[in-house]
Design an enzyme around this catalytic site. Structure first.
Site, PDB file in Angstrom:
ATOM      1  N   MET A 183      43.760 -40.998  14.731  1.00  0.00           N
ATOM      2  CA  MET A 183      43.437 -42.207  15.497  1.00  0.00           C
ATOM      3  C   MET A 183      44.391 -43.340  15.144  1.00  0.00           C
ATOM      4  O   MET A 183      44.982 -43.980  16.023  1.00  0.00           O
ATOM      5  CB  MET A 183      41.980 -42.613  15.238  1.00  0.00           C
ATOM      6  CG  MET A 183      41.527 -43.824  16.013  1.00  0.00           C
ATOM      7  SD  MET A 183      41.567 -43.609  17.805  1.00  0.00           S
ATOM      8  CE  MET A 183      40.011 -42.806  18.092  1.00  0.00           C
ATOM      9  N   ASP A 242      49.052 -45.937   4.664  1.00  0.00           N
ATOM     10  CA  ASP A 242      48.069 -44.966   4.168  1.00  0.00           C
ATOM     11  C   ASP A 242      48.150 -44.934   2.650  1.00  0.00           C
ATOM     12  O   ASP A 242      48.940 -45.660   2.044  1.00  0.00           O
ATOM     13  CB  ASP A 242      48.274 -43.586   4.791  1.00  0.00           C
ATOM     14  CG  ASP A 242      46.938 -42.840   4.962  1.00  0.00           C
ATOM     15  OD1 ASP A 242      46.223 -42.690   3.952  1.00  0.00           O
ATOM     16  OD2 ASP A 242      46.597 -42.447   6.088  1.00  0.00           O
ATOM     17  N   VAL A 300      40.407 -46.382   9.276  1.00  0.00           N
ATOM     18  CA  VAL A 300      40.116 -45.451   8.183  1.00  0.00           C
ATOM     19  C   VAL A 300      38.762 -44.771   8.413  1.00  0.00           C
ATOM     20  O   VAL A 300      38.074 -45.033   9.402  1.00  0.00           O
ATOM     21  CB  VAL A 300      40.150 -46.162   6.811  1.00  0.00           C
ATOM     22  CG1 VAL A 300      41.553 -46.702   6.537  1.00  0.00           C
ATOM     23  CG2 VAL A 300      39.120 -47.289   6.733  1.00  0.00           C
ATOM     24  N   GLU A 338      34.968 -43.512   8.589  1.00  0.00           N
ATOM     25  CA  GLU A 338      33.760 -44.289   8.919  1.00  0.00           C
ATOM     26  C   GLU A 338      32.800 -44.349   7.727  1.00  0.00           C
ATOM     27  O   GLU A 338      31.742 -43.714   7.712  1.00  0.00           O
ATOM     28  CB  GLU A 338      33.046 -43.658  10.121  1.00  0.00           C
ATOM     29  CG  GLU A 338      33.752 -43.857  11.458  1.00  0.00           C
ATOM     30  CD  GLU A 338      33.660 -45.295  11.966  1.00  0.00           C
ATOM     31  OE1 GLU A 338      32.658 -45.646  12.587  1.00  0.00           O
ATOM     32  OE2 GLU A 338      34.603 -46.064  11.717  1.00  0.00           O
ATOM     33  N   LYS A 390      35.911 -48.864   4.016  1.00  0.00           N
ATOM     34  CA  LYS A 390      36.355 -49.992   4.846  1.00  0.00           C
ATOM     35  C   LYS A 390      36.349 -51.293   4.042  1.00  0.00           C
ATOM     36  O   LYS A 390      37.234 -52.142   4.211  1.00  0.00           O
ATOM     37  CB  LYS A 390      35.483 -50.101   6.095  1.00  0.00           C
ATOM     38  CG  LYS A 390      35.733 -48.952   7.105  1.00  0.00           C
ATOM     39  CD  LYS A 390      35.003 -49.184   8.410  1.00  0.00           C
ATOM     40  CE  LYS A 390      35.123 -47.991   9.355  1.00  0.00           C
ATOM     41  NZ  LYS A 390      36.481 -47.810   9.894  1.00  0.00           N
ATOM     42  N   SER A 422      33.792 -47.030  15.195  1.00  0.00           N
ATOM     43  CA  SER A 422      33.117 -46.613  16.427  1.00  0.00           C
ATOM     44  C   SER A 422      31.601 -46.714  16.308  1.00  0.00           C
ATOM     45  O   SER A 422      30.894 -46.612  17.303  1.00  0.00           O
ATOM     46  CB  SER A 422      33.508 -45.175  16.785  1.00  0.00           C
ATOM     47  OG  SER A 422      33.179 -44.307  15.724  1.00  0.00           O
ATOM     48  N   HIS A 452      37.847 -51.336  19.407  1.00  0.00           N
ATOM     49  CA  HIS A 452      37.464 -49.922  19.397  1.00  0.00           C
ATOM     50  C   HIS A 452      38.244 -49.145  20.456  1.00  0.00           C
ATOM     51  O   HIS A 452      38.086 -49.365  21.649  1.00  0.00           O
ATOM     52  CB  HIS A 452      35.951 -49.796  19.629  1.00  0.00           C
ATOM     53  CG  HIS A 452      35.469 -48.392  19.702  1.00  0.00           C
ATOM     54  ND1 HIS A 452      34.437 -47.992  20.522  1.00  0.00           N
ATOM     55  CD2 HIS A 452      35.894 -47.271  19.060  1.00  0.00           C
ATOM     56  CE1 HIS A 452      34.246 -46.690  20.373  1.00  0.00           C
ATOM     57  NE2 HIS A 452      35.113 -46.235  19.500  1.00  0.00           N
ATOM     58  N   ASN A 457      29.495 -46.001  23.312  1.00  0.00           N
ATOM     59  CA  ASN A 457      28.873 -44.906  22.559  1.00  0.00           C
ATOM     60  C   ASN A 457      27.360 -44.847  22.749  1.00  0.00           C
ATOM     61  O   ASN A 457      26.764 -43.768  22.733  1.00  0.00           O
ATOM     62  CB  ASN A 457      29.215 -45.012  21.071  1.00  0.00           C
ATOM     63  CG  ASN A 457      30.605 -44.466  20.775  1.00  0.00           C
ATOM     64  OD1 ASN A 457      31.207 -43.810  21.626  1.00  0.00           O
ATOM     65  ND2 ASN A 457      31.128 -44.745  19.601  1.00  0.00           N
TER      66      ASN A 457
END
Length: 736
Positions: A337, A356, A413, A415, A420, A442, A463, A513
């Site tokens: 993503m 990263d 990163v 979920e 986070k 998300s 998102h 969602n």
């Protein structure tokens, strides 16, 4: 005579060059004024004996995108006004109105002097219908040239002679394919279909167009010549005997009969090819008038043409905020993503640093972009040079200090709140004052994540949907303390990467969602009831959904559904979920190891290519199966659309979504909610809130309380309101 939108220059050879260049607009579009001026130009060039012929072109990088928003809106408002005044004569007046462009183009075609259209860029809809009425058509070989009659995508069809001219220039099958899908053609493909006469280098466009006139181009269309026959011989031929019985069946297979405009195209071509050209135009005008009166046309044009453009142009952007020019963007998390977000950012010309945990992981993330570039180059969408330039804008790194000059940082990163939290703190330690931090979460509420930020006013959710490079929607999520400047920066970024934004307030699952999982959970209910999986998938597609709910769940990942259900129980208690769903999903994930497409087994089995996926046979053993003839497919379709629409209505009631345009556009672009409805709220408005409430009450009696209409819907039904009336996006500028 001076014109506002055109210039006319006549050369020594008596060829008038008409250049369309509307002031203050990035693209030429048809308006009432443009048509008035074009009519006057036809009269003037005919009257001027010095003019031997006309070359028509654009003064902009594109040719024209077709009709203007205001013109489209005016057709619907005109009809509604006439219907209110005198219902009996409203359709006739609409018929006369829609015939105006048809008549103008026919006037051009029969004016007695040759016209050549010099197509220099994008040429869509009415602009291509104008070109088809010209006696000659020359197109530039530039890659920017796209030729199409895409009206069916917004609920209407080519109604200014398009169905009649295309089907008389190319074979009926190619004509139907082009118009019922709205596909874009390259200049070379258009020439192969006999829709343009020449394709030339860009700098030779005008000379080539003028040369056609010098070479004695006849000012008569082929169908006005005596003895004209359509390509393939028309309707009553052996080839047509194979095409026409199959065409409606193929269309029904593709559309399930949900799109009146697509069927009207078939009728226009089939009937029009059996009569003289002018009668064919009248047939087209009649069907166009009919289609304009359908709910589908009104709803699709409103959402997929008008609202889509308005949202794309920043309808929800806070007033008074200066436009942001992003000089550098950071992306933290180089997984699929994050890497894809970096790719679309670089594709928009913005330098991006991809962070990263170590350089190797960041480099691996850049390789995702390399794969996308390789694919685009292979398909001719990018040159090698452009691809190399795009990749040069992505800088992989393991050092957060490289974000010290970023205007915007997006985290993508895992979920997990703790992961986070660590990223937010690390980024904010180096992020310059005034820069904005965006989370691509998300599922996790933005306000909760913002508690880890020292500057919550500059914290926002952005998102994306997977695959990022293909999905056109982005949700911009506001935390409780998100400031106007952060909203403006986020919307400017989304505009820069050419996505359509919807602005939503904070909640679990946000907007898309929440609706997606209602769709998937309804399929769970059906499986548990014993509805065969094949019927579930087919009924969803018949309702207008592009992908069945079980196939969609495989794409999302069944183990992700399981994690979300478990997280919901942990946060809100067992009553917040249907425990039967938990049993179904846990059985698939833990009992059968079926995670979805990612491990090649979910609700479907995914064999190695070229074999196609197929539903897992074991599904029928999970619950006692009902017989197919005991199940009402109409009810299955209603359940799918109603459960999603109800969830969309709840988000309006809760203030999560405040603008009905965003619910409609978001539901279509986010997960393909039946486009012919115009979106989840237009689906309700289209049938009437009172009818929808009655439908939901009926479904609730048999299929559960989740179908019970909300207090808002009951109130709107009692008052005879619509969502676009009660939450009028144009009445007062919706507050973000």
């Amino acid at each position: 005579m001076a014109y506002t939108n055109f210039t006319v220059e006549t050369d020594a050879d008596g060829i008038a060059l008409v250049t369309w260049d509307m002031p203050g607009k990035s693209m030429n579009v048809f308006t009432a004024e443009v048509m008035d001026e074009l009519n006057a130009i036809i009269d003037a060039t005919v009257a001027d004996t010095a003019v031997k012929g006309v070359v028509f072109t654009s003064g902009k990088s594109s040719f024209s995108g077709g009709a203007d928003l205001s013109m489209i809106k005016s057709m619907f408002s005109f009809y509604q006004d006439e219907k209110a005044k005198k219902p009996a004569g409203a359709a006739q007046k609409l018929f006369d109105l829609v015939g105006r462009m048809t008549g103008l183009f026919r006037k051009l075609e029969t004016c007695g002097k040759p016209w050549v259209s010099a197509i220099n860029g994008t040429c869509m809809g009415g602009a291509f219908e104008l070109s088809l009425a010209c006696h000659g058509r020359v197109a530039s070989s530039a890659k920017s040239v796209k030729i199409a009659l895409p009206e069916v995508k917004v609920g209407i069809f080519p109604g200014a002679g398009g169905t009649q001219r295309v089907s008389r220039l190319t074979d009926a099958q190619s004509a139907l394919q082009m118009m019922t899908t709205g596909q874009s053609l390259t200049a070379v493909r258009a020439k192969a279909m006999n829709l343009v006469h020449q394709v030339v280098e860009p700098d030779q466009l005008i000379p080539a167009a003028k040369q056609m006139i010098k070479d004695g181009l006849k000012p008569v269309a082929p169908w006005d010549e005596k003895g004209f026959k359509a390509p393939g011989g028309g309707i009553w031929t052996p080839a047509s005997a194979q095409l026409w019985p199959a065409a409606p069946a193929i269309l029904r297979r593709e559309t399930s009969g949900n799109y009146p405009a697509a069927l009207a195209i078939l009728k226009c071509v089939y009937e029009g090819l059996q009569v003289p050209f002018d009668t064919g135009l009248k047939i087209e005008q009649r069907y166009f008038t009919h289609v304009l009166q359908t709910t589908e046309a009104y709803s699709m044009i409103r959402s997929l043409f008008i609202s889509l453009q308005e949202l794309g142009k920043g309808a929800r952007r806070p007033a008074g905020q200066p436009k942001t020019t992003l000089k550098k963007v950071g992306v933290v998390g180089a997984g699929f993503m994050g890497a894809s977000i970096a790719y679309v950012t670089a594709a928009a010309g913005i330098p991006v640093t991809l962070i990263d945990r170590d350089t190797e992981a960041a480099e691996k993330g850049k390789s995702v972009g390399e794969g996308l570039v390789k694919d685009a180059v292979g398909k001719g969408r990018l040159t090698q040079e452009d691809g190399a330039a795009l990749l040069s804008r992505i800088t992989p790194s393991a050092d957060y200090a490289d974000l010290s000059d970023a205007d915007l940082v997006i985290e993508a990163v895992f979920e997990d709140r703790e992961v986070k939290k660590a990223v937010i703190e690390a980024v904010e330690a180096v992020l310059p004052q005034g820069a904005v931090f965006a989370s691509n979460t998300s599922t996790l509420p933005i306000s909760g994540l913002a508690k880890n930020s020292k500057r919550p006013a500059d914290f926002i959710g952005v998102h994306f949907f997977s695959p990022v490079e293909k999905m056109m929607l982005t949700e911009v999520i506001l935390g409780k303390e998100t400031g106007d400047r952060a909203i403006a920066v986020a919307l400017d970024y989304v505009a820069a990467i050419k996505k359509t934004p919807i602005v939503v307030n904070d909640t679990r699952g946000f907007f898309v969602n929440r609706c997606v999982f209602r769709y998937i959970h309804e399929a769970y209910d059906m499986l548990i009831e014993g509805v065969p999986a094949t019927m579930i998938e087919n009924a969803a597609k018949m309702a207008g959904m592009p992908v069945g709910p079980l196939a969609l769940n495989d794409e999302v990942a069944i183990d992700l559904s399981y994690k979300i259900l478990k997280a919901t129980v942990a946060d809100l208690g067992e009553k917040a979920v249907d425990l039967r769903h938990m049993q179904l999903v846990s059985g698939l994930v833990e009992g059968e190891g079926r995670l979805g497409r990612k491990n090649a087994k979910g609700f479907y089995d995914y064999p190695l290519k070229p074999a196609k996926k197929s539903l897992w046979p074991g599904l029928k053993d999970l619950y006692p199966q009902k017989k197919a003839d005991e199940i009402d497919v109409t009810v299955l379709k209603q359940r799918f659309l109603a459960t999603i629409a109800l969830e969309a209505a709840r988000t309006m009631e809760e203030g999560i979504v405040t603008d009905p345009r965003e619910a409609d556009v978001g539901s279509i672009l986010g997960f393909g909610f039946a486009p012919y409805t115009g979106g989840a709220l237009s689906y309700i408005d289209g049938m009437g809130v009172k009818v929808f409430v009655s439908l939901c009450e009926t479904l609730a009696k048999t299929y559960g309380a989740h179908f019970a209409p909300t207090a808002l819907l009951k109130d709107m039904a009692a008052k005879g309101e619509t969502f676009y009336g009660r939450f009028d996006p144009y009445g007062v500028k919706a507050a973000a």
